[in-house]
Design a protein around this motif. Sequence first.
Motif, short mmCIF file in Angstrom:
data_model
loop_
_atom_site.label_atom_id
_atom_site.label_comp_id
_atom_site.label_asym_id
_atom_site.label_seq_id
_atom_site.Cartn_x
_atom_site.Cartn_y
_atom_site.Cartn_z
N ILE A 35 0.84 -1.20 0.00
CA ILE A 35 0.00 0.00 0.00
C ILE A 35 0.87 1.25 0.00
O ILE A 35 0.53 2.26 -0.64
CB ILE A 35 -0.95 0.00 1.21
CG1 ILE A 35 -1.82 -1.27 1.19
CG2 ILE A 35 -1.84 1.22 1.18
CD1 ILE A 35 -2.63 -1.47 -0.08
N TYR A 36 2.01 1.19 0.69
CA TYR A 36 2.92 2.34 0.66
C TYR A 36 3.42 2.61 -0.76
O TYR A 36 3.56 3.76 -1.18
CB TYR A 36 4.13 2.11 1.58
CG TYR A 36 5.19 3.17 1.39
CD1 TYR A 36 5.03 4.45 1.94
CD2 TYR A 36 6.33 2.93 0.62
CE1 TYR A 36 5.98 5.43 1.74
CE2 TYR A 36 7.28 3.91 0.42
CZ TYR A 36 7.10 5.15 0.99
OH TYR A 36 8.03 6.14 0.77
N SER A 37 3.67 1.54 -1.52
CA SER A 37 4.11 1.71 -2.90
C SER A 37 3.08 2.49 -3.70
O SER A 37 3.41 3.40 -4.46
CB SER A 37 4.38 0.35 -3.54
OG SER A 37 4.71 0.48 -4.90
N LEU A 38 1.79 2.12 -3.55
CA LEU A 38 0.73 2.86 -4.23
C LEU A 38 0.65 4.30 -3.72
O LEU A 38 0.48 5.24 -4.50
CB LEU A 38 -0.61 2.17 -4.01
CG LEU A 38 -0.79 0.77 -4.60
CD1 LEU A 38 -2.17 0.23 -4.27
CD2 LEU A 38 -0.57 0.78 -6.10
N PHE A 39 0.77 4.45 -2.40
CA PHE A 39 0.72 5.78 -1.79
C PHE A 39 1.81 6.67 -2.34
O PHE A 39 1.59 7.84 -2.68
CB PHE A 39 0.86 5.62 -0.27
CG PHE A 39 0.69 6.89 0.51
CD1 PHE A 39 -0.58 7.40 0.75
CD2 PHE A 39 1.78 7.58 0.99
CE1 PHE A 39 -0.75 8.57 1.47
CE2 PHE A 39 1.63 8.75 1.70
CZ PHE A 39 0.36 9.25 1.95
N ILE A 300 -6.75 4.89 -0.85
CA ILE A 300 -5.43 4.42 -0.43
C ILE A 300 -5.23 4.63 1.07
O ILE A 300 -4.66 3.77 1.76
CB ILE A 300 -4.34 5.14 -1.24
CG1 ILE A 300 -4.36 4.65 -2.69
CG2 ILE A 300 -2.95 4.90 -0.64
CD1 ILE A 300 -3.34 5.30 -3.59
N LEU A 301 -5.69 5.76 1.59
CA LEU A 301 -5.57 5.98 3.03
C LEU A 301 -6.38 4.96 3.82
O LEU A 301 -5.95 4.50 4.89
CB LEU A 301 -6.00 7.40 3.38
CG LEU A 301 -5.06 8.53 2.93
CD1 LEU A 301 -5.64 9.89 3.30
CD2 LEU A 301 -3.68 8.36 3.56
N LEU A 302 -7.56 4.58 3.29
CA LEU A 302 -8.36 3.55 3.95
C LEU A 302 -7.62 2.22 3.98
O LEU A 302 -7.56 1.54 5.02
CB LEU A 302 -9.70 3.38 3.23
CG LEU A 302 -10.79 4.40 3.57
CD1 LEU A 302 -11.97 4.23 2.63
CD2 LEU A 302 -11.25 4.25 5.00
N LEU A 303 -7.04 1.84 2.84
CA LEU A 303 -6.30 0.58 2.79
C LEU A 303 -5.07 0.64 3.69
O LEU A 303 -4.70 -0.35 4.32
CB LEU A 303 -5.89 0.27 1.34
CG LEU A 303 -7.02 -0.16 0.41
CD1 LEU A 303 -6.50 -0.37 -1.01
CD2 LEU A 303 -7.68 -1.43 0.91
N PHE A 304 -4.42 1.81 3.74
CA PHE A 304 -3.26 1.98 4.60
C PHE A 304 -3.67 1.79 6.07
O PHE A 304 -2.96 1.14 6.86
CB PHE A 304 -2.67 3.37 4.41
CG PHE A 304 -1.17 3.37 4.30
CD1 PHE A 304 -0.40 2.37 4.87
CD2 PHE A 304 -0.52 4.39 3.62
CE1 PHE A 304 0.99 2.38 4.76
CE2 PHE A 304 0.86 4.40 3.50
CZ PHE A 304 1.61 3.39 4.08
N ARG A 704 -14.80 -2.57 -5.86
CA ARG A 704 -14.41 -3.97 -5.82
C ARG A 704 -13.07 -4.16 -5.12
O ARG A 704 -12.90 -5.09 -4.31
CB ARG A 704 -14.34 -4.53 -7.25
CG ARG A 704 -15.69 -4.56 -7.96
CD ARG A 704 -15.56 -4.93 -9.43
NE ARG A 704 -14.82 -6.16 -9.64
CZ ARG A 704 -13.70 -6.24 -10.34
NH1 ARG A 704 -13.17 -5.17 -10.90
NH2 ARG A 704 -13.09 -7.39 -10.49
N MET A 705 -12.11 -3.29 -5.41
CA MET A 705 -10.79 -3.42 -4.82
C MET A 705 -10.84 -3.20 -3.30
O MET A 705 -10.31 -4.01 -2.53
CB MET A 705 -9.83 -2.41 -5.45
CG MET A 705 -8.41 -2.48 -4.89
SD MET A 705 -7.33 -1.21 -5.60
CE MET A 705 -7.95 0.26 -4.77
N ILE A 706 -11.49 -2.11 -2.87
CA ILE A 706 -11.54 -1.81 -1.44
C ILE A 706 -12.29 -2.92 -0.69
O ILE A 706 -11.85 -3.38 0.37
CB ILE A 706 -12.21 -0.45 -1.20
CG1 ILE A 706 -11.34 0.67 -1.77
CG2 ILE A 706 -12.44 -0.22 0.28
CD1 ILE A 706 -11.99 2.04 -1.69
N SER A 707 -13.42 -3.37 -1.22
CA SER A 707 -14.21 -4.40 -0.55
C SER A 707 -13.43 -5.69 -0.41
O SER A 707 -13.40 -6.31 0.67
CB SER A 707 -15.51 -4.65 -1.32
OG SER A 707 -16.29 -3.49 -1.40
#
Length: 832
Positions: A35-39, A300-304, A704-707
């Motif tokens: 997730i940091y990579s995406l961030f 992204i912050l949610l996934l982080f 779809r991704m977040i869920s």
Amino acid sequence: MRNLTLALRMLRKTPFVTAIAVASLALGIGANAAIYSLFDQMLLRSLPVRAPGELVNLSAPGPKPGSTSCGQAGDCEAVFSYPMFRDLEQKQTALAGVAGHVSFGANLSVRNEAFSGRGMFVSGGYFGLLGIKPTIGRLLQPADDGTIGANYVAVLSHEFWRERYGSDPKIVGQTLIVNGKSLTILGVAEAGFRGTTLGAEPMVYVPVSMRAAVSTWRNAFENRRSYWLYVFGRLKPGGSIEQASAQLNAFYRPILNDVEAPLQTSMSDATMKRFKARSIVIEPGARGQSSIHREARTPILLLFAITGTVLLIACANIANLLLARGATRATEMGVRLSLGASRSQLLRQLLTESLLLAAIGGLASLLVSVWTLRSIAAFLPAEAIATIDISLQPKMIVFAAVLALSTGLLFGIFPALHSTRADLISVIRAGAGQITGGGRAASRFRTALVTAQIALSMALLISAGLFLKSLVNVSRTDLGFDVDHLATFNVSPMRSGYDSTRAGVLYERIEQELAALPGVTQVTSGLVPLVSGNNWGNDVRVQGFQHGPDVDANSRFNAVGASYLATTGMKLLSGREFTTVDRDGSAKVAIVNEAFAKKFNLGTDAVGKFMSLSGADSLDVQIVGLMKNSAYSEVKGEIPPLYFTPWRQDGTRSSLFFYVRTKQPPAEVLRSITTMMKTIDPTLPVEDLKTMPQQVRENVFLDRMISTMASAFALLATLLAGVGLYGVLAYSVAQRTREIGVRMALGADGARVRGLVMRQVGVMTAIGAVIGIAAAFAIGRAAQSQLYQLEGHDPMVFASAVVVLVLVALTAGFMPARRASKVDPMHALRYD
């Protein structure tokens, strides 16, 4: 080195503890590193240009009467008219310079091979302002952009040059076909530079003054009421945004008031006041200009936050494991202290073990991070996948290393301090055949850790439940058309040199050839693709609707082919469909949806009424059909007012999307479509060839991704919490073996003993659940914008999460409780 050798030996002596700890760390650190990579790529990374911190983005919020076109580089508040940009470029002195750019779709032909891609129109000072150097040849200069329509030249991106030309150094001066026009290649941009808009990586750069010549855009360059150009600048050395803003607006406002305000018509006094009060907003531009920066931030912050919570739970688990292992080593620590070892030496030894454990977990996490990135990439549209790098990157490795070091200290410091603080005599005595409990402080700490794990797991379970239910709501949305057995693709012949007449003939032939394919039952076409995020709109005049200043008369539109509603499955409420007879020279007609009829007060009697397009006074278009509302650009978006016109009557024929209804699964027809198009025109690229279910999935890829990711991590967190609960209870039972034996010797039966353990489970679960539910309420409010037709405090989701967590807790507590009830009192009394 000796500490490291001893640490390796100790880890080998407890393989189960080591394996559990390494797996937990690998999952937690790996997910966070991914997730940091995406961030980093989407929200942090600066452009690879000279002094990116000096770059600033310009926008001019406020009324923009006329036509406005915006795209991936930002919303419509950020675009300027071409004349205003030239005013800023040539006359302002507040900035070291400004440059303009706008992306465009390109059909390219390289060495007799045709394909589609992206290009970017840029001003002559674009590369110079960024400090980009050529790999070969030269880059665009102001002289290449001085005269409208005069300079048929282009610069290639480094990646395009490498992939399509094999890094041939002799391409300078050669010809590249872009949208049917021959452009002379001036040079190649330096490696690593992919434009200034994340998500729109151009293959070719063309002077912005060539937009009308090279694309299908036909608006006049001199039109100050046409807004379409994105602008950025560079601060002067030592300058600040505040200083530049004050100086630039002192230059901008006289132009706005003296030149542009008199051009505005049908504008109320209130709107004119707002128009004249507009000012240029200057913001930091080190990352370039892209709507992705805004759109990706919340997901992204949610996934982080989710992956960070998983890592905290993993650390709590490992700390508990180390506390339990430290208790079994209390005698060893006591003996070593009595033999002269200092407490600092023992602390170093224990922390070395923790850090070694973290290092092994960190190395394993690199595999998990790549797997996580690949899993995320599986949800992304093709253009988004091309934007991000899913391989191991140096920053990701450094982040994983720092996280491993931090977590090693986090989960290792308290067990190390506790294990070296015991009274020597009591420890040595306790070591004579007993597993020592390590004191009430350690017990309370272990209990607190497990309670925290339960609370975090509850919050994650509820969050995942909210996202899952939101996704279910999305999947149940009535789109107003039938996506099953429907395929789509796009061709843009006017980018390949066709004129509008030839393009019309081509479209007719494509529809005929498609209809002849085996298994095809219906064929139609449309200018604006369904549920693709594209929005086309116009101001209209409608019979019986009162128009005036500041009255919203805008409607979305689409130019479609014959039998469009029947082919896509949209429902006609009254009137008729378009046919092939509705073409140039026939009476102008339109079909409107329910939202259009409601907005313009047509009611159910829309058929037979007249309207005009683009706000013209003459009501020369008859409404011949009223259709049921259906999704337009978004699956989740509110259905807008919408009207259809026949594309055969519309002069805009630069590009069409075709829709093919089939008997069998449409994926089987896709290959036939590619083959058919090669026989019609092998030089014409086929774009966006896919099934409509695939198009719908791409439109809601964020949901779809977040869920999916939230659910996976929430289940992992709950599993870790269950393991932690089991470990604490099992250890507690082992500690209390003598106490349990005494209770049973005094008459307590197995059920009462099991109840003793399960009460401990109940207390920890109840406290953790209450804390987790409170945290979930806060998360639900923060994530409300990501939820569809769902409140962030949905009671069904909360109740379901509680049930799941209680079941996991009961399962984790059952085995230790059962073991406690089987204790032999005589054996237990001899336990000391």
